[in-house]
Scaffold this motif. Structure first.
Motif, mmCIF file in Angstrom:
data_model
loop_
_atom_site.group_PDB
_atom_site.id
_atom_site.type_symbol
_atom_site.label_atom_id
_atom_site.label_comp_id
_atom_site.label_asym_id
_atom_site.label_seq_id
_atom_site.Cartn_x
_atom_site.Cartn_y
_atom_site.Cartn_z
ATOM 1 N N TYR A 114 0.653 -1.109 -0.022
ATOM 2 C CA TYR A 114 0.047 0.350 -0.304
ATOM 3 C C TYR A 114 0.723 0.756 -0.531
ATOM 4 O O TYR A 114 2.315 1.350 0.306
ATOM 5 N N LEU A 174 -6.115 -0.744 -5.826
ATOM 6 C CA LEU A 174 -7.392 -0.820 -5.158
ATOM 7 C C LEU A 174 -7.214 0.941 -4.812
ATOM 8 O O LEU A 174 -6.539 1.118 -4.116
ATOM 9 N N ILE A 224 -8.518 4.068 -2.707
ATOM 10 C CA ILE A 224 -9.698 4.977 -1.526
ATOM 11 C C ILE A 224 -9.356 5.870 -1.623
ATOM 12 O O ILE A 224 -8.537 6.709 -1.454
ATOM 13 N N SER A 271 -9.348 9.353 0.834
ATOM 14 C CA SER A 271 -9.034 8.483 2.411
ATOM 15 C C SER A 271 -10.017 9.768 2.919
ATOM 16 O O SER A 271 -9.626 10.395 4.419
ATOM 17 N N TYR A 303 -3.840 0.166 -2.689
ATOM 18 C CA TYR A 303 -3.621 -1.354 -2.180
ATOM 19 C C TYR A 303 -3.371 -2.129 -3.265
ATOM 20 O O TYR A 303 -4.146 -1.775 -4.249
ATOM 21 N N VAL A 337 -12.930 1.988 4.826
ATOM 22 C CA VAL A 337 -13.695 2.766 4.279
ATOM 23 C C VAL A 337 -14.831 2.715 5.012
ATOM 24 O O VAL A 337 -14.327 1.574 5.949
ATOM 25 N N GLU A 396 -14.052 6.616 0.552
ATOM 26 C CA GLU A 396 -15.071 5.321 -0.058
ATOM 27 C C GLU A 396 -13.908 5.000 -1.164
ATOM 28 O O GLU A 396 -12.794 5.598 -0.636
ATOM 29 N N CYS A 397 -14.344 3.612 -1.500
ATOM 30 C CA CYS A 397 -13.761 2.892 -2.289
ATOM 31 C C CYS A 397 -14.130 3.310 -3.963
ATOM 32 O O CYS A 397 -15.358 3.927 -4.198
ATOM 33 N N LYS A 398 -12.965 3.786 -3.997
ATOM 34 C CA LYS A 398 -12.917 4.866 -5.359
ATOM 35 C C LYS A 398 -13.269 3.678 -6.295
ATOM 36 O O LYS A 398 -13.125 3.611 -8.115
ATOM 37 N N ASP A 441 -12.318 -0.635 -7.225
ATOM 38 C CA ASP A 441 -11.502 -1.846 -7.071
ATOM 39 C C ASP A 441 -10.767 -2.714 -7.776
ATOM 40 O O ASP A 441 -10.424 -2.359 -8.774
#
Length: 160
Positions: free
Chosen positions: A49, A83, A85, A87, A94, A139, A152-154, A156
């Motif tokens: 990450y 992935l 996020i 933040s 990630y 998240v 939020e996850c933007k 995946d």
């Protein structure tokens, strides 16, 4: 990604890729005065990450600027899309792994990832990318430093 498939990331091309690096048992956090334990308390790792700060000195001015830099980084290095996020104030990235790896193996991969991000001039927070015990903002939680923002996850990314 499998841990044995790191060559896909072009991390092996670094001049330091063959160097043996042993993770420290205790590292001093540049943000806090206390020591942060990493390897001794970690049973296994499942992702690499990075943390991209926005609006701070030596960081990107906006999330859009950070996202553009990330796209350029992926194109230039061949690293799979992470992935992503949102933040709160910045972006967490990630790269999920398909298998658990030891903290020592994770540290060697994280060192190589750091070399690649530095070479490609992707501005990431060096305070967290080598700490295998770190938990980045999850998240669904709320970032409250300047205003309330839900994490939020933007984008995946499946393990590869």
């Amino acid at each position: 990604m499998s841990a044995s498939d790191v060559s896909r990331f072009r991390w092996e091309s670094s001049s330091n890729a063959g160097a043996s690096v042993k993770p420290p048992a205790l590292t001093r956090s540049p943000v806090r005065s206390a020591c942060v334990s990493s390897t001794p308390t970690v049973a296994a790792c499942r992702s690499l990450y990075d943390d991209i700060d926005v609006g701070k000195e030596d960081s990107y001015a906006t999330r859009a600027e950070a996202a553009a830099a990330l796209k350029g980084f992926i194109a230039a290095t061949g690293v799979p899309a992470p992935l992503v996020i949102a933040s709160g104030g910045g972006i967490h990235l990630y790269w999920p792994l398909t298998d658990d790896i030891t903290a020592e193996h994770w540290y060697r991969l994280a060192q190589k990832k750091r070399l690649v991000t530095r070479h490609a001039k992707l501005k990431v927070d060096a305070a967290c990318d080598l700490d295998s015990a770190r938990v980045l903002r999850p998240v669904g939680t709320t970032w409250r430093k300047k205003e309330d923002r839900v994490v939020e996850c933007k984008l995946d990314a499946a393990p590869t």
